[in-house]
Design an enzyme around this catalytic site. Structure first.
Site, PDB file in Angstrom:
ATOM      1  N   ASP A  99      -1.143  14.055  -1.218  1.00 48.81           N
ATOM      2  CA  ASP A  99      -1.203  12.960  -0.612  1.00 48.81           C
ATOM      3  C   ASP A  99      -0.960  13.137   0.865  1.00 48.81           C
ATOM      4  O   ASP A  99      -1.939  13.428   1.621  1.00 48.81           O
ATOM      5  CB  ASP A  99       0.156  12.103  -1.264  1.00 48.81           C
ATOM      6  CG  ASP A  99       0.086  10.556  -0.773  1.00 48.81           C
ATOM      7  OD1 ASP A  99      -0.286  10.417   0.407  1.00 48.81           O
ATOM      8  OD2 ASP A  99       0.664   9.597  -1.419  1.00 48.81           O
ATOM      9  N   ASP A 155       2.956  10.529 -12.580  1.00 46.81           N
ATOM     10  CA  ASP A 155       3.933   9.325 -13.048  1.00 46.81           C
ATOM     11  C   ASP A 155       3.945   8.029 -12.116  1.00 46.81           C
ATOM     12  O   ASP A 155       3.548   8.204 -10.817  1.00 46.81           O
ATOM     13  CB  ASP A 155       5.141   9.831 -13.396  1.00 46.81           C
ATOM     14  CG  ASP A 155       6.030  10.159 -12.120  1.00 46.81           C
ATOM     15  OD1 ASP A 155       5.402  10.829 -11.123  1.00 46.81           O
ATOM     16  OD2 ASP A 155       7.000   9.599 -11.893  1.00 46.81           O
TER      17      ASP A 155
HETATM   18  P1  IMP Z   1       2.862  14.569  -0.494  1.00 44.68           P
HETATM   19  O1  IMP Z   1       3.997  15.256  -0.054  1.00 44.68           O
HETATM   20  O2  IMP Z   1       2.676  13.258   0.193  1.00 44.68           O
HETATM   21  O3  IMP Z   1       1.578  15.278  -0.321  1.00 44.68           O
HETATM   22  O4  IMP Z   1       3.238  14.121  -2.337  1.00 44.68           O
HETATM   23  C1  IMP Z   1       3.226  14.774  -3.174  1.00 44.68           C
HETATM   24  C2  IMP Z   1       3.447  14.615  -4.191  1.00 44.68           C
HETATM   25  O5  IMP Z   1       3.945  13.083  -4.385  1.00 44.68           O
HETATM   26  C3  IMP Z   1       2.846  14.771  -5.512  1.00 44.68           C
HETATM   27  O6  IMP Z   1       3.059  16.006  -6.040  1.00 44.68           O
HETATM   28  C4  IMP Z   1       3.173  13.620  -6.734  1.00 44.68           C
HETATM   29  O7  IMP Z   1       4.292  13.987  -7.459  1.00 44.68           O
HETATM   30  C5  IMP Z   1       3.547  12.479  -5.537  1.00 44.68           C
HETATM   31  N1  IMP Z   1       2.425  11.733  -5.601  1.00 44.68           N
HETATM   32  C6  IMP Z   1       1.705  11.499  -4.422  1.00 44.68           C
HETATM   33  N2  IMP Z   1       0.762  10.333  -4.608  1.00 44.68           N
HETATM   34  C7  IMP Z   1       0.832  10.137  -5.752  1.00 44.68           C
HETATM   35  C8  IMP Z   1       0.219   9.013  -6.710  1.00 44.68           C
HETATM   36  O8  IMP Z   1      -0.853   8.309  -6.397  1.00 44.68           O
HETATM   37  N3  IMP Z   1       0.662   8.938  -8.208  1.00 44.68           N
HETATM   38  C9  IMP Z   1       1.842   9.822  -8.632  1.00 44.68           C
HETATM   39  N4  IMP Z   1       2.460  10.455  -7.793  1.00 44.68           N
HETATM   40  C10 IMP Z   1       1.984  10.746  -6.335  1.00 44.68           C
END
Ligand code: IMP
Ligand code: MG
Length: 175
Positions: A99, A155
């Site tokens: 994300d 989830d």
């Molecule tokens: P980041 O640190 O923003 O890249 O987020 C990574 C983590 O957030 C992922 O490994 C997921 O566990 C969770 N995440 C981010 N986007 C989503 C989504 O659209 N659906 C579900 N979980 C998400």
């Protein structure tokens, strides 16, 4: 809550076979360890592992990110560390979704400090608009828009991981 399918079971299956073939070619002759990031990557890792034809081992890291249920804070708590050292090993970090990329960067830092022979990243989903000028993964299943998705390990408040496809949750107020 209702959901709308974004990526079907068949599309996931085909994509994972393609990723598995690419990884098997790229790592031919090398010993590789897949590292799954729990919980989200459990389903992806299990299918990806079956799609990789070269010998490999698997290990898991369990993390939880602080923050609200739908946005990441970048501060990651390690709930379970790897079972084995990764020094001098070829590592593929297997992630469900990138994300903001903050979780991934945090983990890469931890892994680099353990001196592996190499690290690459395989992510099933990538919200590329959230990190426009950075390529964070070597292997990407699908680039998706910036919407909250569920299913295939992902989830919403711990539910919906069992869905065999990737879907948008409708009626969810994005924080
Ligand atoms: P980041 O640190 O923003 O890249 O987020 C990574 C983590 O957030 C992922 O490994 C997921 O566990 C969770 N995440 C981010 N986007 C989503 C989504 O659209 N659906 C579900 N979980 C998400
Ligand atoms: Mg996750």
């Amino acid at each position: 809550m209702n959901y709308k399918i974004l990526i079907s079971e068949e599309q996931i299956y085909e994509k994972i076979n393609e990723l598995g073939r690419r990884i098997s070619e790229d790592y031919e002759g090398r010993k590789v360890t897949l590292i799954g990031v729990l919980k989200g990557a459990y389903m992806f890792l299990s299918d990806l592992s079956r799609a990789i034809s070269i010998p490999h081992t698997v290990d898991f890291m369990a993390v939880s990110s602080y923050g609200s249920s739908t946005t990441s804070s970048g501060i990651v708590r390690i709930l379970k560390d790897l079972d084995n050292p990764i020094t001098n090993q070829h590592i593929i970090l297997v992630e469900d979704i990138i994300d903001s990329g903050l979780t991934l960067k945090y983990l890469m830092n931890i892994f680099y400090n353990r001196s592996p022979a190499s690290i690459s990243v395989c992510a099933l989903l990538d919200k590329v608009n959230k990190h426009p000028n950075e390529t964070l993964a070597d292997y990407i299943g699908f680039e998706i828009p910036d919407k909250f998705v569920i299913g295939y390990g992902l989830d919403y408040q711990q539910y919906y991981r069992n869905l065999p496809f990737i879907a948008y949750l409708e009626g969810l107020v994005q924080e």
